[in-house]
Motif scaffolding. Structure first.
Motif, PDB file in Angstrom:
ATOM      1  N   ASN A 360       0.848  -1.191   0.000  1.00  0.00           N
ATOM      2  CA  ASN A 360       0.000   0.000   0.000  1.00  0.00           C
ATOM      3  C   ASN A 360       0.886   1.243   0.000  1.00  0.00           C
ATOM      4  N   ASN A 361       0.796   2.048  -1.064  1.00  0.00           N
ATOM      5  CA  ASN A 361       1.539   3.305  -1.157  1.00  0.00           C
ATOM      6  C   ASN A 361       0.554   4.464  -1.073  1.00  0.00           C
ATOM      7  N   GLN A 362       0.794   5.348  -0.108  1.00  0.00           N
ATOM      8  CA  GLN A 362      -0.089   6.496   0.076  1.00  0.00           C
ATOM      9  C   GLN A 362       0.693   7.794  -0.120  1.00  0.00           C
ATOM     10  N   PHE A 363       0.052   8.715  -0.797  1.00  0.00           N
ATOM     11  CA  PHE A 363       0.603  10.053  -0.979  1.00  0.00           C
ATOM     12  C   PHE A 363      -0.491  11.061  -0.671  1.00  0.00           C
ATOM     13  N   GLU A 364      -0.142  12.093   0.086  1.00  0.00           N
ATOM     14  CA  GLU A 364      -1.114  13.121   0.452  1.00  0.00           C
ATOM     15  C   GLU A 364      -0.407  14.462   0.527  1.00  0.00           C
ATOM     16  N   SER A 365      -0.921  15.410  -0.210  1.00  0.00           N
ATOM     17  CA  SER A 365      -0.390  16.766  -0.188  1.00  0.00           C
ATOM     18  C   SER A 365      -1.547  17.730   0.053  1.00  0.00           C
ATOM     19  N   SER A 366      -1.364  18.611   1.029  1.00  0.00           N
ATOM     20  CA  SER A 366      -2.437  19.537   1.385  1.00  0.00           C
ATOM     21  C   SER A 366      -1.861  20.932   1.569  1.00  0.00           C
ATOM     22  N   THR A 367      -2.535  21.890   0.989  1.00  0.00           N
ATOM     23  CA  THR A 367      -2.227  23.300   1.225  1.00  0.00           C
ATOM     24  C   THR A 367      -3.514  23.981   1.639  1.00  0.00           C
ATOM     25  N   HIS A 368      -3.503  24.583   2.809  1.00  0.00           N
ATOM     26  CA  HIS A 368      -4.734  25.267   3.194  1.00  0.00           C
ATOM     27  C   HIS A 368      -4.454  26.638   3.794  1.00  0.00           C
ATOM     28  N   TYR A 369      -5.462  27.485   3.677  1.00  0.00           N
ATOM     29  CA  TYR A 369      -5.421  28.856   4.175  1.00  0.00           C
ATOM     30  C   TYR A 369      -6.708  29.092   4.946  1.00  0.00           C
ATOM     31  N   SER A 370      -6.602  29.739   6.101  1.00  0.00           N
ATOM     32  CA  SER A 370      -7.800  30.078   6.866  1.00  0.00           C
ATOM     33  C   SER A 370      -7.676  31.486   7.418  1.00  0.00           C
ATOM     34  N   GLN A 371      -8.804  32.144   7.542  1.00  0.00           N
ATOM     35  CA  GLN A 371      -8.873  33.494   8.105  1.00  0.00           C
ATOM     36  C   GLN A 371     -10.088  33.568   9.022  1.00  0.00           C
ATOM     37  N   GLU A 372      -9.850  34.019  10.239  1.00  0.00           N
ATOM     38  CA  GLU A 372     -10.940  34.163  11.203  1.00  0.00           C
ATOM     39  C   GLU A 372     -10.878  35.546  11.832  1.00  0.00           C
ATOM     40  N   PHE A 373     -12.036  36.190  11.932  1.00  0.00           N
ATOM     41  CA  PHE A 373     -12.173  37.458  12.638  1.00  0.00           C
ATOM     42  C   PHE A 373     -13.135  37.262  13.805  1.00  0.00           C
ATOM     43  N   GLN A 374     -12.769  37.818  14.959  1.00  0.00           N
ATOM     44  CA  GLN A 374     -13.623  37.766  16.144  1.00  0.00           C
ATOM     45  C   GLN A 374     -13.824  39.188  16.655  1.00  0.00           C
ATOM     46  N   PHE A 375     -15.072  39.526  16.830  1.00  0.00           N
ATOM     47  CA  PHE A 375     -15.443  40.836  17.360  1.00  0.00           C
ATOM     48  C   PHE A 375     -16.026  40.599  18.751  1.00  0.00           C
ATOM     49  N   ASN A 376     -15.316  41.071  19.796  1.00  0.00           N
ATOM     50  CA  ASN A 376     -15.711  40.817  21.184  1.00  0.00           C
ATOM     51  C   ASN A 376     -16.211  42.097  21.838  1.00  0.00           C
ATOM     52  N   TRP A 377     -17.334  41.976  22.508  1.00  0.00           N
ATOM     53  CA  TRP A 377     -17.973  43.124  23.143  1.00  0.00           C
ATOM     54  C   TRP A 377     -18.359  42.742  24.569  1.00  0.00           C
ATOM     55  N   ASP A 378     -17.753  43.424  25.537  1.00  0.00           N
ATOM     56  CA  ASP A 378     -18.086  43.223  26.944  1.00  0.00           C
ATOM     57  C   ASP A 378     -19.013  44.347  27.381  1.00  0.00           C
ATOM     58  N   GLY A 379     -20.316  44.065  27.379  1.00  0.00           N
ATOM     59  CA  GLY A 379     -21.302  45.062  27.774  1.00  0.00           C
ATOM     60  C   GLY A 379     -21.547  45.067  29.270  1.00  0.00           C
ATOM     61  N   ASP A 380     -22.486  45.901  29.693  1.00  0.00           N
ATOM     62  CA  ASP A 380     -22.794  45.996  31.116  1.00  0.00           C
ATOM     63  C   ASP A 380     -23.359  44.692  31.663  1.00  0.00           C
ATOM     64  N   ASN A 381     -24.148  43.995  30.858  1.00  0.00           N
ATOM     65  CA  ASN A 381     -24.777  42.765  31.347  1.00  0.00           C
ATOM     66  C   ASN A 381     -24.616  41.607  30.370  1.00  0.00           C
ATOM     67  N   HIS A 382     -23.611  41.685  29.496  1.00  0.00           N
ATOM     68  CA  HIS A 382     -23.426  40.599  28.537  1.00  0.00           C
ATOM     69  C   HIS A 382     -21.979  40.555  28.057  1.00  0.00           C
ATOM     70  N   THR A 383     -21.593  39.406  27.565  1.00  0.00           N
ATOM     71  CA  THR A 383     -20.320  39.215  26.876  1.00  0.00           C
ATOM     72  C   THR A 383     -20.648  38.588  25.527  1.00  0.00           C
ATOM     73  N   THR A 384     -20.265  39.256  24.433  1.00  0.00           N
ATOM     74  CA  THR A 384     -20.712  38.852  23.107  1.00  0.00           C
ATOM     75  C   THR A 384     -19.516  38.634  22.184  1.00  0.00           C
ATOM     76  N   LEU A 385     -19.629  37.579  21.385  1.00  0.00           N
ATOM     77  CA  LEU A 385     -18.635  37.277  20.353  1.00  0.00           C
ATOM     78  C   LEU A 385     -19.337  37.143  19.012  1.00  0.00           C
ATOM     79  N   PHE A 386     -18.887  37.918  18.017  1.00  0.00           N
ATOM     80  CA  PHE A 386     -19.287  37.737  16.628  1.00  0.00           C
ATOM     81  C   PHE A 386     -18.066  37.229  15.868  1.00  0.00           C
ATOM     82  N   GLY A 387     -18.243  36.235  14.996  1.00  0.00           N
ATOM     83  CA  GLY A 387     -17.118  35.699  14.262  1.00  0.00           C
ATOM     84  C   GLY A 387     -17.415  35.482  12.795  1.00  0.00           C
ATOM     85  N   LEU A 388     -16.403  35.652  11.961  1.00  0.00           N
ATOM     86  CA  LEU A 388     -16.457  35.339  10.538  1.00  0.00           C
ATOM     87  C   LEU A 388     -15.289  34.413  10.230  1.00  0.00           C
ATOM     88  N   TYR A 389     -15.519  33.439   9.367  1.00  0.00           N
ATOM     89  CA  TYR A 389     -14.483  32.432   9.118  1.00  0.00           C
ATOM     90  C   TYR A 389     -14.479  32.038   7.646  1.00  0.00           C
TER      91      TYR A 389
END
Length: 736
Positions: A360-389
């Motif tokens: 059994n001969n196996q070959f695997e080549s992978s190239t990947h790119y990822s980008q993530e943005f997180q927008f964090n908001w600490d309010g008076d009565n909440h903690t919020t995360l918005f994300g894009l990926y």
């Protein structure tokens, strides 16, 4: 069930003797204090009660730093120093440190399971059910996930769906590896390790300020070489050995109150001969042809007997850039950018004899790119995360099965071949908010939208020489919510409940001309308690869960073709207990236990080994690699002498019986196992040096990590991978 005892090498010490030796070594420090220590201890007992408390454990599982006891979900933190002290070199041996975590390796590909959900396929292009992150960036290829176990700060094991908090979604949970960051102070270490099987290991790191107040740097290196746990009896070459080199360079910027950044570059390469081990035949009435023709298998389960040049290599380069902006006192923006390039080659034997039949001969080549943005908001009565990926991956892969001599010398073509190229793109938007309803009551809401697109081209070649062209283009999307509530009973006790849906993208096995497989979805219900009791001397955390999987992705070999299909449904129920107790100021007890009932609720399929033309209802059969019970108990004792201190630890880990395929067959089965691990660490006063004596699997249990029941083409041979045997060694460490 197959009896492996006749094929195991003998051991010179019995299990009871080794257990007593390990416990005596680790507990010897209880009864050998210096006279000065005895006097001091007596005075302390007479004068005051102990004020020692368990340390606060910090995690970032919810994308912010907080105490583990404040996180309303099941999380285990594993400290990087503990990995080094206990002699844990890689991903495979991590499973004894967290409940309901199972890890096996097949064909060089880690298969991680959390709560019975994991990677059942080792075909090219498969997608893991458990996400694997390093410094916030996902490593998508399962075979590349063992490259980051050096200069580790901590590992966090998150159990259950995490879609509303993380860019890359998964159904079982997530393993998050966090490496050590540069600091402004000059610091570093060097660990020199030597052990049995010719082990030589160097891990070192150094860091400090490059530009005072602005730039800090750190560089870490790991070189590890070890002889094989077995040999290829045909040519005497090592089998299941190690030969790896890894380097990581980190650069951080902290010259502004409103902005900081961290850049990490990692190179990892390994060249080792890992192979399947022939352990028998699935059907007594069918003998593999190479054995009929006189081929001899190895007489020890850890050896092989193959004319093939068994070997494998991995080469990985990755870059991760994290940037953080403080937009205001309550709002931050975070960015995680990652690029990864990975190549793997592997050659294994599929018959375990010197006759030229199937390689059994196996070959695997992978190239990947990822980008993530997180927008964090600490309010008076909440903690919020918005994300894009966003995620993009290009894979070029092939599996080539070399056949008997007519194929290699006359026809000059493979017996079987699966090859192709695949491109994947993923987009996601996610939101998570924890609302503070009262001082004690919080509500968590979350939502994730995922869209995945895959397209591939390739060919499948069968033994007759017919080539099937492949061209597919599919897209899937899903909307998965999260809802949770937690209530703080007191400063030391918190209870919670949550409902979360999870989604795993559809799959196209490269070189497989079957239709694309639909996504796998789960809905998970979890309730738990987190507590610190007896004046912060006992930590007791418990979680109960009930999970339903729909369209579960399961791989089946059919006529030499690896087919991934959707099982209709599976039900999983269980309970997890994690305990840390400070019994005395010097003695700490850790106890983890898990009960897991993971079964197919609906799955009708044919057993291609015994009844290929008869459909069976597998409802009630356990999911692969899902032991009913697990438990581990450890004692850690600290002794302070006049010129040195000792920290000793002994661990006993139990894992119930488990099956490696869906048919609950004894041919693909591991009975219950117990493993004994121990270490003794010496630190010297007024010195930067320490010595650590460690041992793992001290009773030398032979434990199957995975069993592959091959197709009729290969005579239904049983091919296994194994957990490491007894290992022990000495580590000398220098810190500055």
């Amino acid at each position: 069930m197959i009896d492996f005892k006749s094929r195991l090498g003998s051991t010179s010490l019995g299990h009871q003797s080794l257990t007593l030796i390990a416990m005596s070594l680790c507990m010897a420090t209880y009864t050998i204090p210096s006279s000065a220590q005895e006097v001091d201890s007596n005075q302390k007992v007479e004068q005051e009660k102990s004020s020692a408390k368990l340390e606060v454990i910090l995690v970032t599982s919810q994308r912010r730093t907080e105490a583990l006891q404040d996180v309303p979900t099941a999380v285990t933190r594993i400290d990087g120093n503990d990995l080094a002290d206990e002699g844990i070199p890689d991903l495979l041996e991590l499973q004894s440190l967290a409940p309901n975590l199972q890890i096996s390796v097949a064909a060089g590909m880690p298969r991680v399971y959390i709560r019975g959900i994991g990677l059942t396929s080792f075909a090219m292009g498969s997608e893991p059910s458990v996400a694997f992150h390093v410094d916030g960036a996902v490593i998508s290829r399962p075979s590349a996930q063992a490259s980051s176990f050096f200069d580790v700060d901590r590992i966090e094991v998150l159990r259950g769906p995490q879609g509303s908090l993380y860019g890359r979604n998964a159904t079982g949970g997530s393993l998050n590896v966090h490496t050590r960051r540069p600091t402004d102070a000059v610091e570093g270490y060097a660990n020199f390790q030597s052990g049995n099987y010719g082990l030589l290991d160097l891990e070192a790191a150094v860091g400090g300020a490059l530009v005072e107040g602005e730039f800090n740097g750190r560089i870490a290196v790991k070189i590890r070489k070890r002889d094989g746990y077995g040999v290829n009896q045909f040519d005497g070459r090592d089998l299941d050995n190690e030969d790896l080199t890894a380097v990581r360079a980190g650069l951080s910027y902290a010259g502004s109150e409103d902005f900081d950044a961290f850049l990490s570059l990692t190179h990892f390469e390994t060249d080792a001969a890992g192979d399947y081990h022939y352990i028998g035949q699935a059907r007594p009435d069918i003998t593999p042809r190479e054995i009929v023709l006189g081929g001899q298998v190895a007489d020890n389960i850890r050896d092989n007997n193959s004319e093939n040049l068994i070997g494998g290599s991995k080469d990985l380069d990755t870059l991760t850039l994290q940037m953080n902006w403080n937009l205001s006192d309550t709002v931050t923006l975070n960015s995680i950018t990652n690029y990864l390039d990975y190549v793997r080659h592997a050659r294994t034997d599929l018959n375990g004899t010197p006759l030229q039949f199937y390689a059994n001969n196996q070959f695997e080549s992978s190239t990947h790119y990822s980008q993530e943005f997180q927008f964090n908001w600490d309010g008076d009565n909440h903690t919020t995360l918005f994300g894009l990926y966003y995620f993009n991956e290009d894979i070029d892969a092939s599996i080539t099965i070399e056949g008997p001599p007519p194929y290699t010398s006359v026809l000059n073509r493979p017996f079987l071949q699966f090859e192709g190229q695949q491109e994947s793109e993923s987009y996601a938007a996610f939101w998570n908010t924890t609302w503070k309803l009262t001082e004690s009551l919080s509500l968590t809401t979350g939502l994730r939208y995922s869209k995945d697109e895959k397209q591939d081209v390739g060919t499948r070649t069968i033994p007759t020489g017919v080539v099937f062209p492949i061209a597919r283009d599919e897209a899937w999307d899903a909307l998965t919510p999260t809802l949770g509530i937690d209530y703080t009973i007191s400063d030391d006790i918190m209870v919670y409940a949550k409902i979360a849906e999870g989604y795993k993208t559809g799959v196209m096995n490269i070189g497989n001309n079957s239709p694309a497989v639909d996504p796998e979805t789960v809905i998970s219900y979890e309730a738990g308690i987190k507590s610190r009791l007896f004046d912060q001397r006992l930590q007791l955390n418990m979680a109960l869960f009930n999970t339903t999987i729909e369209d579960m992705q399961v791989q089946r070999p059919v006529d030499g073709n690896l087919i991934t299909v959707n099982a209709a449904e599976a039900d999983i129920k269980g309970i997890e207990l994690e305990t840390i107790a400070l019994i005395t100021d010097n003695l700490t007890l850790k106890f983890n236990a898990a009960y897991l009932k993971a079964e197919f609720a609906e799955f009708v399929t044919a057993n291609t080994t015994f009844t290929p033309n008869v459909l069976e209802d597998l409802a009630g059969n356990p999911l692969p690699n899902s032991p009913r019970t697990q438990a581990d108990i450890s004692l850690e004792y600290y002794s302070d002498f006049e010129n040195f201190e000792i920290k000793s630890r002994v661990q006993y880990a139990y894992t119930d019986e488990r099956w490696f395929n869906e048919f609950q067959e004894d041919i693909s089965y591991q009975s219950s196992t117990t493993v004994l691990n121990a270490n003794v660490l010496f630190r010297f006063e007024n010195s930067d040096w320490s010595l650590n004596i460690w041992g793992r699997n001290l009773t030398d249990e032979t434990i199957l990590s995975h069993v592959n029941v091959t197709s009729s083409t290969i005579g239904h041979a049983l091919l296994a991978t194994l957990m490491p045997p007894r290992t022990y060694g000495l580590t000398a460490s220098y810190e500055f």
